[in-house]
Design an enzyme around this catalytic site. Structure first.
Site, PDB file in Angstrom:
ATOM      1  N   LEU A  15       0.809  -1.157  -0.183  1.00 50.76           N
ATOM      2  CA  LEU A  15      -0.017  -0.015  -0.109  1.00 50.76           C
ATOM      3  C   LEU A  15       0.771   1.278  -0.185  1.00 50.76           C
ATOM      4  O   LEU A  15       0.495   2.391  -0.511  1.00 50.76           O
ATOM      5  CB  LEU A  15      -0.837   0.010   1.286  1.00 50.76           C
ATOM      6  CG  LEU A  15      -1.886  -1.122   1.275  1.00 50.76           C
ATOM      7  CD1 LEU A  15      -2.758  -1.074   2.579  1.00 50.76           C
ATOM      8  CD2 LEU A  15      -2.861  -0.987   0.143  1.00 50.76           C
ATOM      9  N   GLY A  16       2.035   1.193   0.492  1.00 51.64           N
ATOM     10  CA  GLY A  16       2.749   2.313   0.798  1.00 51.64           C
ATOM     11  C   GLY A  16       4.142   2.095   1.380  1.00 51.64           C
ATOM     12  O   GLY A  16       4.310   0.990   2.121  1.00 51.64           O
ATOM     13  N   GLY A  18       7.696   3.855   3.213  1.00 53.47           N
ATOM     14  CA  GLY A  18       8.212   4.711   4.059  1.00 53.47           C
ATOM     15  C   GLY A  18       9.525   4.746   4.423  1.00 53.47           C
ATOM     16  O   GLY A  18      10.095   3.627   4.253  1.00 53.47           O
ATOM     17  N   SER A  19      10.244   5.536   5.398  1.00 50.46           N
ATOM     18  CA  SER A  19      11.775   5.577   5.724  1.00 50.46           C
ATOM     19  C   SER A  19      11.492   4.421   6.691  1.00 50.46           C
ATOM     20  O   SER A  19      12.686   3.941   7.094  1.00 50.46           O
ATOM     21  CB  SER A  19      12.219   6.786   6.437  1.00 50.46           C
ATOM     22  OG  SER A  19      11.164   7.205   7.410  1.00 50.46           O
ATOM     23  N   THR A  22       7.750  -0.792   5.033  1.00 51.41           N
ATOM     24  CA  THR A  22       6.345  -0.885   3.973  1.00 51.41           C
ATOM     25  C   THR A  22       5.057  -1.450   4.492  1.00 51.41           C
ATOM     26  O   THR A  22       5.163  -2.376   5.550  1.00 51.41           O
ATOM     27  CB  THR A  22       6.948  -1.971   2.994  1.00 51.41           C
ATOM     28  OG1 THR A  22       8.483  -1.641   2.541  1.00 51.41           O
ATOM     29  CG2 THR A  22       6.129  -1.888   1.939  1.00 51.41           C
ATOM     30  N   ASP A 130       4.550  11.647  17.025  1.00 51.99           N
ATOM     31  CA  ASP A 130       5.061  11.943  15.297  1.00 51.99           C
ATOM     32  C   ASP A 130       3.415  12.362  14.859  1.00 51.99           C
ATOM     33  O   ASP A 130       2.932  11.887  13.708  1.00 51.99           O
ATOM     34  CB  ASP A 130       5.343  10.955  14.525  1.00 51.99           C
ATOM     35  CG  ASP A 130       6.104  11.488  13.315  1.00 51.99           C
ATOM     36  OD1 ASP A 130       6.521  12.722  13.184  1.00 51.99           O
ATOM     37  OD2 ASP A 130       6.408  10.448  12.292  1.00 51.99           O
TER      38      ASP A 130
END
Length: 415
Positions: A15-16, A18-19, A22, A130
């Site tokens: 789906l995406g 990131g740092s 996944t 965050d």
């Protein structure tokens, strides 16, 4: 290609990315789930795995309608994963990218949802650390709320804390996204629940204005503004709402509201915001945001970013870096030294203004002011010269044919 996550889950589709890892669309014993698979280097860190296991009870016990629940934490070989509820919708950043800013009613309703989720987390002893639009999901399948808003759910609880290990951050790193970091984090103090309130107030400001109050430009400049600058007022919103934002963006953590108080106060604001359109304010340009770090330009030319209409939200920490597809930016940053924090202009940061008006103190405003001063000075000199010449002509003309009596003087008497 499907892959097994532990013995109970199967990940089918990414789906995406990131740092931190996944996010996969997965399947578990009870149906569809979202699986956040952390990076392999994180999974190989024994200290992090230990913290991961320690956080299991707190994260699994966090249940609230405005929180994306963590169903399971999986440690299996090189796999380290959080299994979460699957939310059918989009994130708040995508909504902002599309609409730029929201109506005050919708913005306040969304932030009130998130505040209620934070209140439950803080009561359970969990600090998110965050909070940002990328970590707020909008449930598109539920009923619409005030201002046409969708129910908001806060996700990624625990990820920032898991990554923030002494081994990784030591004493010179901080975890988070620059635009939303509370001043005490920038100064190296331990994060408390109040850092989430500061970040959420920043999100509310961004939903209303279309930009963050201290963002724009180099990450170091953004961090400095959090510590040294006061938030610039937003024209067009009720004073009660503005005072809430100011209180929650206070530099002193103890001055901020608790999450439950913020949620209740925001709900009280909703009736007076009904039908109010989105604010019409201009974003401070990139050139103005950098004025504290370089000399004043000779000409007030628009910056490439502003002239191209590029929206500036969170700034990348590495020059030229492309944003992650799912905008997960749990990235380490150096804590500025005291002399760096003391540098730059003190006062009000990045002042918004009515559409089309120059920002007070900006290069365009100063250039306009200089032109006005030059025009007024020249006009003053011309006027002064004209008055002087006119006076001389009038005086010399009168004196040429005047008798002593007419000129106001008397001739000496003859003896």
């Amino acid at each position: 290609m499907a892959r097994k996550i532990g013995s109970r889950y199967t990940a089918h589709q990414i789906l995406g990315r990131g740092s931190a890892g996944t996010v996969w669309l997965g399947e578990g014993p009870d149906g569809p789930v979202a699986v956040k698979l952390l990076r392999e280097d994180l999974a190989s860190d024994e200290e992090l795995v230990g913290r991961f296991v320690q956080e299991r009870t707190a994260l699994l016990g966090l249940e609230h309608p405005n929180v994306v629940s963590v169903r399971d934490l999986v440690v299996d070989g090189n796999d380290l994963a959080l299994v979460m509820d699957l939310v059918r919708g989009t994130d708040l950043r995508t909504r902002l990218d599309r609409d730029r800013r929201l109506s005050p009613e919708a913005a306040v309703a969304i932030v009130a949802d998130v505040a209620e989720g934070l209140a439950a987390a803080h009561a359970a002893g969990v600090v998110h650390r965050d909070v940002k639009p990328e970590n707020v999901l909008l449930d598109m399948q539920g009923p619409l709320g005030p201002g046409g808003s969708h129910r908001a759910l806060l996700t990624d609880f625990g990820v920032a804390k898991l990554i923030d290990t002494p081994k990784r951050t030591r004493a010179t790193k901080i975890i988070g996204t620059p635009d939303y970091l509370a001043p005490e984090i920038v100064e190296g103090l331990p994060p408390r629940a109040s850092v989430d309130i500061y970040a959420l107030a920043t999100v509310l400001y961004e939903l209303l204005a279309g930009f963050t109050p201290f963002g724009g430009g180099h990450p170091g400049a953004v961090l400095r503004r959090h510590v040294t600058e006061t938030v610039a007022p937003l024209p067009g919103i009720p004073d009660e709402l503005w005072q809430l934002i100011v209180q929650c963006l206070a530099k002193a953590p103890a001055s901020r509201l608790r999450a439950s108080e913020l949620a209740a106060r925001l709900r009280e604001q909703l009736p007076m915001l009904a039908g109010m359109p989105p604010l019409d304010v201009d974003e401070p340009d990139a050139e103005a945001a950098e004025e504290g770090t370089r000399g004043e330009p000779d000409e007030a030319a628009p910056s490439p970013a502003s002239s191209a209409g590029v929206r500036r939200g969170s700034v990348p920490l590495v020059p030229g870096a492309r944003p992650d597809s799912n905008r997960d930016t749990h990235t380490s940053m150096r804590v500025p030294a005291p002399d760096e924090l003391a540098g730059g202009a003190h006062g009000t940061a990045r002042v918004p203004r009515a559409a089309g008006a120059p920002r007070p103190g900006s290069a365009r405003n100063r250039a306009s002011t200089r032109r006005r001063r030059i025009t007024l000075s020249v006009a003053g000199l011309v006027l002064a010269a004209a008055v002087g010449v006119g006076t001389w002509l009038a005086t010399s003309g009168d004196d040429a044919g005047a008798t002593p009596q007419e000129t106001g003087t008397s001739a000496p008497a003859m003896p």
